[in-house]
Design an enzyme around this catalytic site. Structure first.
Site, mmCIF file in Angstrom:
data_model
loop_
_atom_site.group_PDB
_atom_site.id
_atom_site.type_symbol
_atom_site.label_atom_id
_atom_site.label_comp_id
_atom_site.label_asym_id
_atom_site.label_seq_id
_atom_site.Cartn_x
_atom_site.Cartn_y
_atom_site.Cartn_z
ATOM 1 C CB THR A 82 -0.976 -0.034 1.196
ATOM 2 O OG1 THR A 82 -1.737 -1.236 1.097
ATOM 3 C CG2 THR A 82 -1.914 1.156 1.193
ATOM 4 C CG ASN A 166 -6.427 -9.267 -4.620
ATOM 5 O OD1 ASN A 166 -6.293 -8.583 -5.640
ATOM 6 N ND2 ASN A 166 -7.363 -9.024 -3.728
ATOM 7 C CD GLN A 196 -2.039 -11.969 -3.797
ATOM 8 O OE1 GLN A 196 -1.577 -13.115 -3.693
ATOM 9 N NE2 GLN A 196 -2.604 -11.339 -2.775
ATOM 10 C CB SER A 216 3.111 -7.009 0.109
ATOM 11 O OG SER A 216 2.770 -7.061 1.455
ATOM 12 N N GLY A 217 5.883 -8.220 1.704
ATOM 13 C CA GLY A 217 6.509 -9.406 2.314
ATOM 14 C C GLY A 217 5.525 -10.420 2.860
ATOM 15 C CG HIS A 218 1.523 -9.382 4.630
ATOM 16 N ND1 HIS A 218 0.247 -9.877 4.650
ATOM 17 C CD2 HIS A 218 1.447 -8.162 4.050
ATOM 18 C CE1 HIS A 218 -0.562 -8.980 4.107
ATOM 19 N NE2 HIS A 218 0.141 -7.930 3.730
ATOM 20 C CB THR A 254 15.080 3.908 11.990
ATOM 21 O OG1 THR A 254 15.583 5.132 12.514
ATOM 22 C CG2 THR A 254 16.051 2.780 12.285
ATOM 23 C CB CYS A 345 -9.184 -8.136 -0.796
ATOM 24 S SG CYS A 345 -8.022 -9.495 -0.716
HETATM 25 N N1 PLP Z 1 -2.208 -5.434 -3.905
HETATM 26 C C1 PLP Z 1 -2.660 -6.692 -3.868
HETATM 27 C C2 PLP Z 1 -2.911 -7.419 -5.149
HETATM 28 C C3 PLP Z 1 -2.901 -7.315 -2.651
HETATM 29 O O1 PLP Z 1 -3.355 -8.578 -2.628
HETATM 30 C C4 PLP Z 1 -2.674 -6.586 -1.466
HETATM 31 C C5 PLP Z 1 -3.005 -7.181 -0.160
HETATM 32 O O2 PLP Z 1 -4.113 -7.626 0.089
HETATM 33 C C6 PLP Z 1 -2.173 -5.280 -1.545
HETATM 34 C C7 PLP Z 1 -1.960 -4.738 -2.779
HETATM 35 C C8 PLP Z 1 -1.865 -4.476 -0.294
HETATM 36 O O3 PLP Z 1 -0.682 -4.995 0.297
HETATM 37 P P1 PLP Z 1 -0.176 -4.601 1.754
HETATM 38 O O4 PLP Z 1 -0.967 -5.413 2.711
HETATM 39 O O5 PLP Z 1 1.284 -4.994 1.785
HETATM 40 O O6 PLP Z 1 -0.326 -3.143 1.923
#
Ligand code: PLP
Length: 750
Positions: A82, A166, A196, A216-218, A254, A345
Site C-alpha cells: 500500500t 488476489n 500476488q 509485499s513481504g507478508h 529508520t 479483500c
Molecule cells: N495489492 C494486492 C494485489 C494485494 O493482494 C494486497 C493485499 O491484500 C495489496 C496490494 C496491499 O498490500 P499490503 O498489505 O502490503 O499493503
C-alpha cells in the site's frame, strides 16, 4: 530447507487463505528474531553494529534485484504494497501536474486491489490534478480490455494494472499490455501491482518499461509491515516520507531491519536452485488438481469463477452450487479450514467487485469462496487439507446440504418443526410435521436451492407454498419454487397467495394451519396461524409484514391502511396467547423468536390499542404520523426498525468454564448444525455431551415452542465469534430467560 509443522490430528487447523496473508516460515522467523536480538544495529550508525546492519540492508536490496530481475532502477524498502502504491501514485501525479492535456485520465484495471483506485482518487483530489479516473474493463475471463487502454493511453497520466489478481489468481499478459501502452504513449507512468505474482510467476522487470512495481513481504512468508518498491531508472520520484534521509533520502525513517532480514532470507530461498521450500510450478498445479477433486467429491457440483488456464495454480475461486458463501465459510471455519469469501479483500463487502467486473452472475459474485495456498505448501499439507475437506461429506449429508449418494438413504429428519430461512433481513419459514408434510411461507428466490435441497434430501411432501401478501419489494418465488420441487409439491388449485381453494385449514400431523385476513400493511395481507390441536393454542403466527419484531409493519405504501391494521391487530389478538411466536416476513433486529407477550410489551401503540387506551381512529392517526416520519428509512416498504433495549450478560472464557462446571448449566451452541457437527464442543469445554444443546438461530423459534429450554435453568451461549450467540442471548433475555450468558468473543478466543 524451511518446513512447517505438519498436523497429525484432524482437529488441527489448515490455513488455505495465503492470498490474504501467510505465516512466517520458521527459517525466516529465525533470522527476523536474530536481527531483533543480535544483529539489531541502526544502518545509519557508523560503528560496527551499524555497519553490519547496513551490510544486511544492501545485501537484501541486491537479492531483491536478482529475484525480480531489476538490474537497473531503484529498490526501496517500504512498509508494504500500500505504501509502494502511494509512493508511485504521488510521484507520478506531482510530476504530471504540468501535463498540458485537455482531458487527462488516470487508468486502472477494474479488478485491481482497492488500494489502487482509492489511492488514485485520493491523490487526484488532494493534489488538485482533476484527472478523470477510469476503470479499464475486463472480459469474463478477467483479462483487461486492450482496446480500451489503446483508446485512452494518449491522454493518460498514469496506467495501473496488476500482474496477478488476489481474488481469482488470474494473470494478465504484461507483454501485450506493454505493447499497447507504449505504442500509444512512450512516457506515461505504468505501475504494475506485483504483490500476488512474487514466487508464483517469473519476473524480469528491467526487461520491461514498467515504471513502478510494489511488492509485499507478508504475502510470501515474510513478516507484515515490510515491502519493496521497484522504480524504473528515470521514472518520476518524490519522497513520500521525508525525514532523516534514509534510503538515500528517498524514504526516510529508520529502516525496518528485522523485516528486511526476513526478506533477505525469503529472497535467498527463492534464488537457491537446490532449495526445495518453494515448489516447482508443475507441483503447484498438481496441488490445485488434488484440491479440486477433494472439493468436487465433497460438495458435488462446483462452479469456478476463473479459468484455470488463465490463473496461477495457487488460487481456487468457486461457488458451491446451492450453498451460500456464508454457509460454506462457516462450515469450513468450524472444521478448522481457513478460507475466505471471494470479497475478503474489501472488508464488509457482501459481493465481489472483481467478479462483478467480470460480468459474472450475482449468485456467483455473492457466494464466491477463495481458497489459496502459498508456493511453500508441502505435499503432506495438501494431503491433510484434502482429507479435512473430505471429512465434511457426512456432515453435509446429515444436514441436508448435499444430496447423499447413498443408495439406501438413511437421512435423519433434520428440519422437523419450524425453521427460519433468511435472505438478508427477509424471512421465509419452513414447517415440517412428523409425517414429513411441509408448508413453506413467504419463499424467497435466493433461498430456492436451499429449500429444494432440504425438501428433496428429506423426502418431504410440501402441502402448500404460501405468501402472506404480494410482496411489493420482490417478485413472488412461489411458482418457481413449486416447479423446482416437482413431485415433492402437492399441486392443488390455489388462490393468488397459494392457499388451496375451498379449504378452511391445512391439516398437518398434530397441528393445523388456519388463515386470517389481516389487512393493514396491504389490502391482501393475511396471517397464517399454526394451531396446536392438543393444546388448542396458536404456536406460531406467520404474519408477514403486519408485525415486525418489536414494531409494526409499514402502512404508508400502496394499499396500506392504518385503520385496517388496527382492526387486524384487534382481531389477531383474539386468536393469540402470550406464548404464540410471531414469525414476521422481516427480522431487521435479529430477534428470531419473539412471542405475542413480548411483542405487545415492546410495541407501545399496539399495547395501548389492545388495552383500549387508544381508539382505532387514534391508533390510525398515530400510526400514520410515525409511518410518514419513517419514510426516509432505508427500507420503508416493509416497515421500520425500532431498537429493542436488551443487554444480555457477557462472560469471558474463564467465567463460562466456571458456570459450566455446574452440571445443571447447559451450553447452547447457536451455530448451524453443520458447524456444530464439525467440532466437538463438549470436549473443548471438558464437559459431558448431555450438557450441550445445538440450537441455531434458525431454529430458535422451534426450540421455544418445543420447550427445549427451561426458564429457570442457567445457559451459556456460544458461536464462532460471539455475535450470533449474543443475538440469541438477547432474544432469550427478551423472552424472560433470566440466567442466560453469552461467551464474548466465541470459540475464536478459546
Ligand atoms: N495489492 C494486492 C494485489 C494485494 O493482494 C494486497 C493485499 O491484500 C495489496 C496490494 C496491499 O498490500 P499490503 O498489505 O502490503 O499493503
Amino acid at each position: 530447507m524451511a518446513n512447517f509443522f505438519i498436523p497429525d490430528d484432524l482437529n488441527q487447523q489448515i490455513y488455505l487463505d495465503a492470498n490474504a496473508t501467510t505465516p512466517v516460515l520458521p527459517d525466516i522467523a529465525e533470522v527476523v528474531c536474530h536481527t531483533m536480538q543480535v544483529c539489531f544495529g541502526n544502518p545509519s550508525s557508523s560503528h560496527i553494529t551499524g555497519i553490519q546492519a547496513k551490510h544486511l540492508l544492501e545485501q537484501t536490496r541486491q537479492k531483491a534485484r536478482d529475484v525480480i530481475g531489476a538490474t537497473e532502477g531503484d529498490i526501496l524498502f517500504t512498509s508494504g504494497a500500500t505504501e509502494g502504491i502511494q509512493t508511485a501514485v504521488v510521484s507520478t501525479l506531482i510530476a504530471a501536474k504540468q501535463h498540458g492535456l485537455s482531458n487527462p485520465v488516470l487508468l486502472y484495471g477494474a479488478t485491481e486491489h482497492k488500494a489502487v483506485p482509492n489511492t488514485l482518487k485520493h491523490w487526484n483530489q488532494v493534489l488538485n490534478v482533476n484527472a478523470e479516473v477510469l476503470a479499464i474493463p475486463v472480459d469474463k475471463y478477467g483479462i483487461l480490455d486492450l482496446q480500451f487502454i489503446a483508446k485512452h493511453a494518449a491522454n493518460a497520466l498514469m496506467i495501473c494494472t496488476m500482474a496477478v489478481n488476489n481474488e481469482t489468481g488470474i494473470y494478465q499478459d504484461l507483454a501485450a499490455i506493454e505493447q499497447v501502452i507504449r505504442s500509444k504513449n512512450e512516457s506515461v507512468a505504468w505501475m504494475v501491482d506485483c504483490v500476488q505474482a512474487l514466487g508464483k510467476t517469473p519476473l524480469a522487470l528491467s526487461k520491461t518499461s514498467i515504471d513502478y512495481a510494489p511488492f509485499s513481504g507478508h504475502k510470501l512468508y515474510a513478516p507484515k509491515g515490510i515491502g519493496v518498491l521497484y522504480i524504473r531508472k528515470g521514472s518520476a520520484y518524490t519522497p513520500f516520507i521525508a525525514g532523516g534521509g534514509q534510503e538515500s533520502g528517498m524514504r526516510s525513517g529508520t529502516e525496518n531491519l528485522p523485516g528486511i532480514a526476513g526478506l533477505n532470507k525469503l529472497f535467498s530461498l527463492l534464488l537457491d536452485q537446490h532449495d526445495e521450500t518453494f515448489k516447482p510450478l508443475a507441483q503447484l498445479h498438481g496441488y490445485r488438481k488434488q484440491l479440486h477433486s477433494a472439493l468436487v467429491d465433497t460438495f458435488g457440483h462446483l462452479t469456478f469463477n476463473h479459468a484455470f488456464s488463465h490463473s496461477v495454480a495457487t488460487t481456487l475461486n468457486f461457488v458451491v452450487d446451492g450453498l451460500t458463501s456464508k454457509e460454506v465459510m462457516d462450515l469450513f471455519d468450524a472444521a478448522g479450514i481457513r478460507v475466505s469469501g471471494g470479497s475478503a479483500c474489501s472488508s464488509g463487502a457482501s459481493r465481489s467487485f472483481v467478479l462483478d467486473a467480470m460480468g459474472l452472475p450475482s449468485w456467483q459474485s455473492e457466494n464466491a469462496i477463495r481458497l489459496s495456498f502459498g508456493p511453500a505448501m508441502t505435499q503432506a499439507e495438501i494431503d491433510f487439507a484434502c482429507q479435512k475437506i473430505r471429512s465434511l461429506k457426512p456432515i453435509l449429508a446429515a444436514n441436508c446440504l448435499v444430496v447423499s449418494d447413498s443408495t439406501t438413504p438413511s437421512q435423519e429428519l433434520c428440519a422437523l418443526g419450524l425453521t427460519q430461512l433468511r435472505h438478508q433481513a427477509a424471512c421465509c419459514w419452513l414447517y415440517v410435521d412428523a409425517k414429513k408434510q411441509a408448508v413453506i411461507i413467504d419463499p424467497i428466490i435466493e433461498l430456492i436451492p436451499r429449500i429444494e435441497k432440504m425438501v428433496t434430501t428429506q423426502c418431504l411432501t410440501v402441502l402448500a407454498i404460501l405468501d402472506t401478501h404480494k410482496h411489493q419489494e420482490r417478485i413472488s418465488a412461489r411458482c418457481l419454487l413449486a416447479s423446482e420441487l416437482g413431485n415433492h409439491y402437492q399441486d392443488m388449485p390455489s388462490d393468488e397467495l397459494g392457499w388451496p381453494i375451498g379449504q378452511t385449514c391445512i391439516s398437518l400431523e398434530g397441528t393445523e394451519l388456519q388463515r386470517l385476513a389481516t389487512p393493514g400493511h396491504s389490502m391482501d395481507s393475511v396471517s397464517y396461524l399454526l394451531l396446536d390441536k392438543q393444546k388448542q393454542q396458536v404456536s406460531y403466527c406467520f404474519c408477514g409484514d403486519l408485525l415486525l419484531p418489536g414494531g409494526l409493519g409499514n402502512t404508508a405504501i400502496e394499499g396500506g391502511c392504518s385503520r385496517a391494521m388496527a382492526n387486524s391487530l384487534l382481531n389477531l389478538n383474539k386468536h393469540m396467547v402470550d406464548s404464540s411466536i410471531v414469525c414476521s416476513g422481516h427480522d431487521y433486529q435479529q430477534c428470531f423468536a419473539l412471542n405475542w407477550g413480548v411483542q405487545k410489551a415492546s410495541t407501545a401503540n399496539l399495547s395501548a390499542l389492545l388495552a383500549g387506551e387508544l381508539t382505532i381512529a387514534e391508533f390510525a392517526s398515530q400510526k400514520y404520523i410515525t409511518d410518514q416520519q419513517q419514510q426516509s428509512h432505508t427500507d420503508p416498504l416493509c416497515g421500520y426498525v425500532e431498537t429493542l433495549s436488551t443487554a444480555s450478560k457477557q462472560v469471558t472464557v474463564k467465567a463460562a468454564k466456571q458456570l459450566l462446571s455446574e452440571s445443571t448449566t447447559c451450553l447452547i451452541d447457536t451455530r448451524e448444525p453443520y458447524e456444530h457437527g464439525a467440532n466437538n464442543v463438549a470436549q473443548l469445554f471438558n464437559m459431558s455431551s448431555e450438557q450441550v444443546i445445538n440450537i441455531p438461530l434458525s431454529r430458535m423459534a422451534n426450540a421455544i415452542v418445543e420447550q427445549q429450554l427451561d426458564q429457570e435453568r442457567c445457559y451459556v451461549l456460544l458461536c464462532r465469534s460471539g455475535n450470533r450467540s449474543r443475538q440469541a442471548a438477547n432474544n432469550l433475555t427478551q423472552l424472560g430467560y433470566q440466567h442466560v450468558y453469552n461467551l464474548a468473543g466465541g470459540l475464536a478466543l478459546l
